[in-house]
Design an enzyme around this catalytic site. Structure first.
Site, PDB file in Angstrom:
ATOM      1  N   LYS A  81       0.839  -1.198   0.000  1.00  0.00           N
ATOM      2  CA  LYS A  81       0.000   0.000   0.000  1.00  0.00           C
ATOM      3  C   LYS A  81       0.882   1.260   0.000  1.00  0.00           C
ATOM      4  O   LYS A  81       0.655   2.174  -0.789  1.00  0.00           O
ATOM      5  CB  LYS A  81      -0.959  -0.011   1.207  1.00  0.00           C
ATOM      6  CG  LYS A  81      -1.950  -1.187   1.142  1.00  0.00           C
ATOM      7  CD  LYS A  81      -2.998  -1.148   2.226  1.00  0.00           C
ATOM      8  CE  LYS A  81      -2.510  -1.650   3.558  1.00  0.00           C
ATOM      9  NZ  LYS A  81      -2.240  -3.092   3.621  1.00  0.00           N
ATOM     10  N   THR A  82       1.880   1.288   0.888  1.00  0.00           N
ATOM     11  CA  THR A  82       2.778   2.454   0.930  1.00  0.00           C
ATOM     12  C   THR A  82       3.538   2.557  -0.392  1.00  0.00           C
ATOM     13  O   THR A  82       3.694   3.647  -0.956  1.00  0.00           O
ATOM     14  CB  THR A  82       3.799   2.318   2.092  1.00  0.00           C
ATOM     15  OG1 THR A  82       3.094   2.007   3.282  1.00  0.00           O
ATOM     16  CG2 THR A  82       4.597   3.584   2.278  1.00  0.00           C
ATOM     17  N   ASP A 105      -1.310   6.194   6.762  1.00  0.00           N
ATOM     18  CA  ASP A 105      -1.384   4.767   7.039  1.00  0.00           C
ATOM     19  C   ASP A 105      -2.307   4.527   8.239  1.00  0.00           C
ATOM     20  O   ASP A 105      -2.494   5.437   9.060  1.00  0.00           O
ATOM     21  CB  ASP A 105       0.037   4.251   7.339  1.00  0.00           C
ATOM     22  CG  ASP A 105       0.158   2.759   7.087  1.00  0.00           C
ATOM     23  OD1 ASP A 105      -0.811   2.149   6.585  1.00  0.00           O
ATOM     24  OD2 ASP A 105       1.231   2.194   7.374  1.00  0.00           O
ATOM     25  N   THR A 113      -5.820  -1.829   7.038  1.00  0.00           N
ATOM     26  CA  THR A 113      -6.014  -3.275   7.018  1.00  0.00           C
ATOM     27  C   THR A 113      -7.458  -3.599   7.388  1.00  0.00           C
ATOM     28  O   THR A 113      -7.871  -4.737   7.340  1.00  0.00           O
ATOM     29  CB  THR A 113      -5.084  -3.950   8.057  1.00  0.00           C
ATOM     30  OG1 THR A 113      -5.249  -3.284   9.307  1.00  0.00           O
ATOM     31  CG2 THR A 113      -3.627  -3.875   7.631  1.00  0.00           C
ATOM     32  N   ARG A 130       6.515  -8.102   1.201  1.00  0.00           N
ATOM     33  CA  ARG A 130       7.381  -7.630   2.292  1.00  0.00           C
ATOM     34  C   ARG A 130       8.060  -8.826   2.969  1.00  0.00           C
ATOM     35  O   ARG A 130       9.237  -8.779   3.316  1.00  0.00           O
ATOM     36  CB  ARG A 130       6.553  -6.844   3.313  1.00  0.00           C
ATOM     37  CG  ARG A 130       7.425  -6.273   4.448  1.00  0.00           C
ATOM     38  CD  ARG A 130       6.577  -5.703   5.555  1.00  0.00           C
ATOM     39  NE  ARG A 130       5.849  -4.510   5.115  1.00  0.00           N
ATOM     40  CZ  ARG A 130       4.781  -4.022   5.723  1.00  0.00           C
ATOM     41  NH1 ARG A 130       4.295  -4.623   6.788  1.00  0.00           N
ATOM     42  NH2 ARG A 130       4.184  -2.949   5.273  1.00  0.00           N
TER      43      ARG A 130
END
Ligand code: ADE
Length: 379
Positions: free
Chosen positions: A106-107, A151, A200, A259
Site C-alpha cells: 500500500k505504501t 497509514d 487493514t 514484504r
C-alpha cells in the site's frame, strides 16, 4: 491566540455542507465519541507541525514506477487510468483508499503514484495525528497536486477526521478563531491534493470518511508466479545469484506477501554469505528458512501455535477470537488482521459464527489424522 478546529461532526454526504462552510453540530458531538472537534485547541503560535510526517524506511527494493510494480493487475489498471486522466486534466488525483492485509504494497503504491504524477508524497500514520495541529500542519504545507499518505487511517481520531472532511471535499480548512462567545469560524484554502489512505480494516472506517474517497481498491495476496518474479527482481537488485527454483521456494514460503518475501530473501542471503555460497539453490533456501522456523507453506511459529492450540485445546474448534487470543497471549486485533488472513487464504482455518475452526487441510498440514466422518477422513 488559539484556533479551534470546527469541522462538522455530522456524517455528511459529498458536498453536504452549508454554503458558509460552517459545520453543523452533531448531537453525537455532545456525547463526545472522541471529544467534540469544537473543544479541541490548536496552538496558532506553534510553527507548522511537521513532526507528524513519517519517513518510510529507505527500501531500495520498492518498485518506483507502475511498470516495475509486479502483480495487483486490476489495481494497476484502475490507478494507471486515473493517473493518465488526471495528468491530462492537470488536476490533483482523486482521493484513494487502499485496503488489505499488511505487507502487500500500500505504501509502495502511494510512492509509485507520486512518482507517476511527478509530485511529492508526504507520509504519515493516523496514530501520529493525535493533536489537531498535526493534521493541520501537514495540510497547510501541501503543494498543489501533492499526495498525503495516511497509514492505518481507520485509527484517525474524530477531530482529525472532521478536519479532513472539508479539506478532502473542497480543499478548505475550517478553523474557529478564539474561544467561547467570541469564537469565529475562518476558512483557509488548502492546495488541491490527493489523500491516499491505507488500512487493514476497511470495515472500521467511518462511512463519511469512506464516502469521500473517489477510488477504493483492495490489495490481494500475490500468486506464486508474481511472488517468484518479485523475489527474482529483488535478488537482481541485491546482486544475488539466485536459481529460479530457489526464488520459487522463497515465493512458496512468504505468505503471499512481498514484504515477507524480501525479508526471507535477506535471511537466505545471510546464510549464503556465512556459508560461502556464491550461487543460491532451493536446498539452501530450505535450510535457511527452516532455521527461522518458516515451513514449506510459509507458516511461522505463530501460525502453528494457533492451529496447535485449536487442535490440542479445543478439538479443532470452534473457539471465539478472544479465547484464542488469551490462550496465545496475543492481541485479538493482531491475531485477526495479521495472523489469520493467510491461514484463511490457505484454507487451513475457517471463521464460523460460533468461532474459529481448523479445516481438514490445516489438520493434515500439521500432521494430525483426519477426523472420522469429515471430508478427507479415511472411510
Ligand atoms: N517489491 C515489493 N513489492 C513489489 C511489487 N509489487 N512489485 C515489484 N517489486 C516489489
Amino acid at each position: 491566540m488559539a484556533i479551534v478546529s470546527s469541522g462538522s461532526a455530522a456524517p455528511l454526504g459529498r458536498r453536504g455542507r452549508d454554503a458558509s462552510g460552517a459545520g453543523v453540530a452533531d448531537p453525537e458531538d455532545q456525547q463526545g465519541r472522541a471529544g467534540g472537534a469544537s473543544q479541541r485547541l490548536v496552538d496558532a503560535e506553534a510553527a507548522p507541525d511537521e513532526a507528524a510526517e513519517v519517513q518510510p524506511r529507505e527500501d531500495s527494493l520498492r518498485p518506483k514506477r507502475l511498470a516495475d510494480y509486479i502483480g495487483q493487475s486490476e489495481l494497476k489498471q484502475v490507478l494507471g487510468i486515473a493517473v493518465e486522466a488526471t495528468r491530462a486534466r492537470g488536476e490533483a488525483l482523486d482521493h484513494v483508499l487502499l485496503y488489505g492485509p499488511p505487507g502487500l504494497g500500500k505504501t509502495t503504491m502511494a510512492l509509485v503514484l507520486a512518482e507517476e504524477l511527478g509530485v511529492r508524497c508526504r507520509i504519515t500514520s493516523a496514530p501520529a495525528l493525535e493533536r489537531p495541529r498535526d493534521i493541520v500542519g501537514l495540510l497547510v504545507n501541501l503543494q498543489p497536486g501533492e499526495l498525503l499518505f495516511i497509514d492505518e487511517i481507520h485509527r484517525l481520531n474524530r477531530v482529525a477526521e472532521e478536519i479532513l472532511y472539508p479539506a478532502m471535499e473542497d480543499f478548505r480548512l475550517d478553523l474557529t478563531v478564539g474561544k467561547g462567545t467570541t469564537a469565529r469560524t475562518r476558512s483557509l484554502p488548502v492546495a488541491p491534493f490527493t489523500l491516499v489512505g491505507a488500512t487493514t480494516r476497511a470495515g472500521s472506517l467511518s462511512s463519511p470518511l469512506r464516502d469521500r474517497f473517489g477510488l477504493i481498491q483492495r490489495l490481494e495476496f500475490y500468486d506464486l508466479p508474481d511472488l517468484q518474479a518479485i523475489v527474482e527482481r529483488a535478488a537482481g537488485l541485491l546482486q544475488l545469484d539466485l536459481e529460479r527454483e530457489a526464488a520459487l521456494e522463497v515465493a512458496r514460503r512468504c505468505r503471499g506477501t512481498p514484504r515477507i518475501a524480501n525479508r526471507l530473501l535477506r535471511r537466505v542471503r545471510d546464510v549464503a554469505a556465512v556459508q560461502g555460497h556464491g550461487r543460491i539453490g532451493a536446498e539452501l533456501v530450505h535450510q535457511a528458512l527452516s532455521l527461522h522456523r518458516v515451513d514449506a507453506r510459509g507458516l511461522d511459529a505463530s501460525d502453528r501455535r494457533l492451529l496447535t492450540l485449536l487442535l490440542e485445546g479445543y478439538g479443532g474448534g470452534p473457539v471465539g477470537l478472544e479465547t484464542l487470543a488469551a490462550g496465545l497471549g496475543e492481541d485479538p486485533t493482531t491475531l485477526e488482521t495479521v495472523v489469520e488472513p493467510y491461514l484463511l487464504q490457505l484454507g487451513f482455518l475457517q471463521r464460523t459464527p460460533r468461532g474459529r475452526m481448523v479445516t481438514p487441510a490445516g489438520r493434515a498440514h500439521l500432521g494430525w489424522p483426519a477426523q472420522l466422518g469429515l471430508p478427507g477422513a479415511a472411510a
